[in-house]
Write a protein that holds these residues in place. Sequence first.
Motif, PDB file in Angstrom:
ATOM      1  N   LEU A   1       8.705  -7.411   1.678  1.00 35.33           N
ATOM      2  CA  LEU A   1       9.167  -6.056   1.981  1.00 35.33           C
ATOM      3  C   LEU A   1       8.254  -5.011   1.357  1.00 35.33           C
ATOM      4  O   LEU A   1       8.049  -3.929   1.932  1.00 35.33           O
ATOM      5  CB  LEU A   1      10.605  -5.879   1.494  1.00 35.33           C
ATOM      6  N   ALA A   2       7.702  -5.304   0.169  1.00 40.47           N
ATOM      7  CA  ALA A   2       6.756  -4.377  -0.443  1.00 40.47           C
ATOM      8  C   ALA A   2       5.499  -4.247   0.414  1.00 40.47           C
ATOM      9  O   ALA A   2       4.953  -3.145   0.583  1.00 40.47           O
ATOM     10  CB  ALA A   2       6.392  -4.838  -1.847  1.00 40.47           C
ATOM     11  N   ASP A   3       5.021  -5.364   0.948  1.00 42.47           N
ATOM     12  CA  ASP A   3       3.867  -5.306   1.846  1.00 42.47           C
ATOM     13  C   ASP A   3       4.168  -4.460   3.073  1.00 42.47           C
ATOM     14  O   ASP A   3       3.341  -3.648   3.515  1.00 42.47           O
ATOM     15  CB  ASP A   3       3.462  -6.713   2.280  1.00 42.47           C
ATOM     16  N   MET A   4       5.353  -4.648   3.644  1.00 49.17           N
ATOM     17  CA  MET A   4       5.711  -3.898   4.845  1.00 49.17           C
ATOM     18  C   MET A   4       5.894  -2.416   4.549  1.00 49.17           C
ATOM     19  O   MET A   4       5.530  -1.560   5.371  1.00 49.17           O
ATOM     20  CB  MET A   4       6.995  -4.474   5.451  1.00 49.17           C
ATOM     21  N   MET A   5       6.442  -2.084   3.382  1.00 49.71           N
ATOM     22  CA  MET A   5       6.585  -0.677   3.022  1.00 49.71           C
ATOM     23  C   MET A   5       5.219  -0.012   2.869  1.00 49.71           C
ATOM     24  O   MET A   5       5.036   1.155   3.226  1.00 49.71           O
ATOM     25  CB  MET A   5       7.394  -0.536   1.732  1.00 49.71           C
TER      26      MET A   5
ATOM     27  N   GLY B   1       1.319  -6.168  -3.136  1.00 53.47           N
ATOM     28  CA  GLY B   1       1.892  -5.515  -1.974  1.00 53.47           C
ATOM     29  C   GLY B   1       1.102  -4.322  -1.500  1.00 53.47           C
ATOM     30  O   GLY B   1       1.463  -3.697  -0.515  1.00 53.47           O
ATOM     31  N   GLN B   2       0.017  -3.930  -2.193  1.00 51.06           N
ATOM     32  CA  GLN B   2      -0.776  -2.790  -1.780  1.00 51.06           C
ATOM     33  C   GLN B   2      -1.798  -3.209  -0.737  1.00 51.06           C
ATOM     34  O   GLN B   2      -2.348  -4.307  -0.794  1.00 51.06           O
ATOM     35  CB  GLN B   2      -1.501  -2.186  -3.000  1.00 51.06           C
ATOM     36  N   PRO B   3      -2.098  -2.352   0.250  1.00 52.92           N
ATOM     37  CA  PRO B   3      -3.077  -2.718   1.262  1.00 52.92           C
ATOM     38  C   PRO B   3      -4.470  -2.781   0.662  1.00 52.92           C
ATOM     39  O   PRO B   3      -4.801  -2.102  -0.291  1.00 52.92           O
ATOM     40  CB  PRO B   3      -2.953  -1.573   2.277  1.00 52.92           C
ATOM     41  N   LEU B   4      -5.294  -3.631   1.251  1.00 53.84           N
ATOM     42  CA  LEU B   4      -6.665  -3.767   0.800  1.00 53.84           C
ATOM     43  C   LEU B   4      -7.448  -2.484   1.069  1.00 53.84           C
ATOM     44  O   LEU B   4      -7.263  -1.814   2.084  1.00 53.84           O
ATOM     45  CB  LEU B   4      -7.342  -4.928   1.515  1.00 53.84           C
TER      46      LEU B   4
END
Length: 682
Positions: A553-557, A659-662
């Motif tokens: 869910l953190a990735d999706m947020m 969970g943060q985007p690259l």
Amino acid sequence: MTQPQASETRVAKAQAWESHALVAQARGGLQPKTSAIEEAIVTTSEEKKNMSKEESEVFVPRPLWSSKVKYILALMSYLLMPSYLWSFVLQWLHRGGCSFLIVYTLMLFCIGIPLLFLEMAIGQKVQHGSMDLWKSLSPWFGGVGYSIFMVCFITNTYMNLYNSWILFYMSHIFYFTVPWEHCPLRRNSSGFDPECERATSYTYFWYRQTLKASDRIEDGGPLNFSLCMFLFLAWCLICVFMISGIKSFEKILYILVPLPYFITFCFLFRTLPMEGTEYGLKHLLILKVASIYDPTVWSQAGIQVVFDMGLGFGIIVCLASHMPVSNNCLGDAFLMALIKMLTLLFTTPIILSILGFWATITNHRCCEKNTETLTMLVAQGILPPEVQPPDLLDNPTSTYNSWLNSLLPPLRSAVLSKVPECNLQEQFLKIKEGPRFVFLTFTKVISLFPESGFWTVLFFFLLLSLGLCAAVSFILGIIIPLQDTFSFFRRHPRILIVSASMVMFLCSLFFMQPSGIYYFWLLTQYWVPLPIISIIICENLAVAWAYGAKRFLADMMALLSGPICPVCGWLWCYVSPVVLLGLLMAIFVNLSTRPLTYVAWDSNTSSEVVHRYPMWALMLIVGLYIFILIPIPAYFAYCLILGIPMRPTAFPKLSLGSGQPLTDKEVFKNILQGYKTKSLSP
């Protein structure tokens, strides 16, 4: 420049162009911020035009849906399968009416919407539909993708049979008198035979003329050549619709999806004024409170939700993988659940009204035939004059039943010993499961409409549009994983479409033999729920426990740039696994405690006969179920032997462990590292 220098320059340009395309894809189609790294590697438009054909094929960008509307239409085309619409009406009638709707709604919020969101999110996040997709979530669940592919492949072998039957029936609508209007056993008579009306006119044409079905599953025979031609035509239509992948599929969505709704509206206005429709609509108000406490109702509602949402076949993941990663898939999940629910609530009254008309007309004819028979018996002196029936005028059923109930018990018993009892409720509840009843009952009913030819054409166009949508969606579940796994198919999609269609057609010929319909029922009624529920459990565990619900869910947020309700994670972790395990146990109990039966046509007695499937049919179900699920424990054991951890350290390409985007640098670092690894490999 020398030749080596020119070659190095072309490779550098190709690498830069691929890197730029991957970053744009990872950003979900959004315009990336200009940075010094991007300006250093992005080629000019003039350099792109000068790239050779071989250089342009180094990277084939993933096609995205042209608009959000087309994506929603594609999901609707998959979720509006006609067999499941009919199954919902059947469950409504036999599982408590509004009580079943209450249980269905609760199951929809417990497992339907959360798991639909889960599959949509996975597709968007990975933007890949290959069989290796689940390895990125958890190496231990790497075999799930292969099981999904095999289930989709087996389902494809019989999915297009619906369309071949529809095309066969449509070929008869141009006859002056369609074959199903009259009883085939009374070709020289214009009278009504209740036995023929009850059984033969609905089954004889289906078995002996359409399917050429055998008396038992053990009996063999040659293929039904006429039906094979319509099956080939159905696969040709699928091939035409998919010849250019999702881009060609988009062009027909604006026709295939709205057309069933338009035709359904036409049937609504036509059936409401007809006789007997109010009797069918009364069943909308039935509420059996005791059904809410029945475990069978809960299990049937849960299975209905799973198939209504199209879970477990991998098609939702494939369709969602062609959407930008920033798309609000949680909102899409609620939207699709709402559309599905409204569609069910809209079509159920129409189907019940048509069935009420059918039961009323059939009961009228039963009363009229009984009156003729009793009059003849009284004239012959077999029955006393006191049982002479009255003339049936406006309402045959009401007049006949009032007269019958007014007789003394001995006389009434004497009458019922000679003629069958005409009961409207029993006639209405003769509704059966499966496409056989849908085809034959509705075609028979529509033949009673004024201007029946026009309504018959509309009815078959309704079924054909729904059937083609479902068939195209299922073939996407085969094509997209193959394209994502093998680069050759990405560069030559038409070869893949034609080859897959031909293979599916050849496999479908197995069901064209005289006993093929019994195998079809064996797979659809008894086998399919087993692997589907098992696969969904593995999907749920891979996301909720292996990868981690909070982490996912953190990735999706981070990708959606907005909050997501944490209830989804709680449902994934605790509610959905328990409910799915309960459904799986209910299926196993049902298979082990009840005999596996099928309805066949006995050519000797010209009647329907219920047979039990032989023991080898049960073994076939169990063996096929084990074969489908073998990749899951095999990959699990493989990871344990090599010491591969259950949880990956970082999600590939799109997110870090936190969970943060690259960032752009990290994406480029992964890409360049991939080139180095590729260049060093033998």
